[in-house]
Design an enzyme around this catalytic site. Sequence first.
Site, mmCIF file in Angstrom:
data_model
loop_
_atom_site.group_PDB
_atom_site.id
_atom_site.type_symbol
_atom_site.label_atom_id
_atom_site.label_comp_id
_atom_site.label_asym_id
_atom_site.label_seq_id
_atom_site.Cartn_x
_atom_site.Cartn_y
_atom_site.Cartn_z
ATOM 1 N N LYS A 53 -8.803 -7.584 -20.811
ATOM 2 C CA LYS A 53 -9.169 -9.079 -20.690
ATOM 3 C C LYS A 53 -10.643 -9.122 -21.229
ATOM 4 O O LYS A 53 -11.088 -10.117 -22.158
ATOM 5 C CB LYS A 53 -9.020 -9.864 -19.390
ATOM 6 C CG LYS A 53 -7.900 -9.954 -19.035
ATOM 7 C CD LYS A 53 -7.378 -10.192 -17.372
ATOM 8 C CE LYS A 53 -6.122 -10.145 -17.303
ATOM 9 N NZ LYS A 53 -5.866 -10.144 -15.593
ATOM 10 N N GLN A 97 -8.948 -10.299 -9.963
ATOM 11 C CA GLN A 97 -7.679 -9.458 -10.417
ATOM 12 C C GLN A 97 -6.894 -9.160 -9.098
ATOM 13 O O GLN A 97 -7.538 -8.839 -7.968
ATOM 14 C CB GLN A 97 -8.170 -8.339 -11.050
ATOM 15 C CG GLN A 97 -7.044 -7.214 -11.543
ATOM 16 C CD GLN A 97 -6.299 -8.085 -12.662
ATOM 17 O OE1 GLN A 97 -6.928 -8.540 -13.479
ATOM 18 N NE2 GLN A 97 -5.107 -7.775 -12.704
ATOM 19 N N ASP A 120 -6.566 -19.088 -13.856
ATOM 20 C CA ASP A 120 -5.191 -18.517 -13.358
ATOM 21 C C ASP A 120 -4.296 -19.544 -13.059
ATOM 22 O O ASP A 120 -2.963 -19.298 -13.278
ATOM 23 C CB ASP A 120 -5.432 -17.588 -12.314
ATOM 24 C CG ASP A 120 -5.414 -16.138 -12.531
ATOM 25 O OD1 ASP A 120 -4.790 -15.863 -13.909
ATOM 26 O OD2 ASP A 120 -5.701 -15.203 -11.811
#
Length: 282
Positions: A53, A97, A120
């Site tokens: 990422k 995460q 997200d």
Amino acid sequence: MDPVLIDGRVVSAAVEARTREGVERLAEAGVTPGLAVVLVGDDPASQSYVNMKEKDCARLGIRSFDRRLPADTSQEELDAFIAALNADRDVHGILVQQPMPSHLDVERVVAAVSPIKDVDGFHPENLGRLMRGLPGHRACTPWGVMAMLDHYGIDPRGMRAVIVGRSLLVGKPMGLMLLERDATVTWCHSKTTDLAGVCRTADLLVAAIGRPRMIGPDYVKEGAVVIDVGINRTDEGLVGDVDFAAVAPRCSAITPVPGGVGPMTRAMLLANTVEAAKGAMA
Ligand code: NDP
């Protein structure tokens, strides 16, 4: 006739090109979009995702804030950490995460991220916005599937869509996004009876199960569009939830694994980050 191969590398490159344009326009206004990636603990798979990422961000001119915390970080420390990121004007997107160490409460962490920075798309407010048909950050994987369908001119309107999987990450939001676009949606899961029979009613079949090559030709109607979200590591390498070789000849269009939905998730995360930065300027 050979099916159309829905190529995630092509679509993610197109999405990234639009994201790059967005980054350039923001730069003209003196804004650099910023994404904070929070990793608690040292899970090797998570570390490699976080590294990818960060590379994606660097490639597109998005500033990434690498925030690695020790595995014994307490809930209170993590709450305070997220609150600081929520308040940081240079940070437009926050991603925590998963999976996290088991002493941390996932629901509490997801809810702690400001909905406008929740790139997200997992915050209850963003999921509620999807349910209500309001704008908001959309979960990256199903949002990536929608981008693939659009890129290949596949309009879900009026289609019978069957989704195998009802997770909060993929299956549930996937069905809501297809419903929003006027598909007739059925969700299936591990308790569904006659799964193959239900799947055979689908004009559009989405597999998000996590079972290598479970969807064989007996699950697929002739001419269906098949989207394989599954990523399964096997001795033969990376395979999807769909038995691609056996199913492809029946389909009008199909995604491969790898090179299908996989590249889309990361591309949509960056797109959401740029949208968050634009939103912060408004
Ligand atoms: P989950 O394990 O959270 O959910 C799996 C779903 O599949 C559940 O709803 C489960 O039903 C259902 N299921 C499991 N076994 C069966 C079965 N035998 N018959 C019918 N339904 C079944 O997984 P995720 O949604 O997070 O991920 C699904 C797959 O997608 C995985 O392979 C994952 O690696 C991949 N993935 C890929 C991404 C990408 O970027 N391409 C991103 C995210 C995930 P029940 O609810 O009843 O338990």
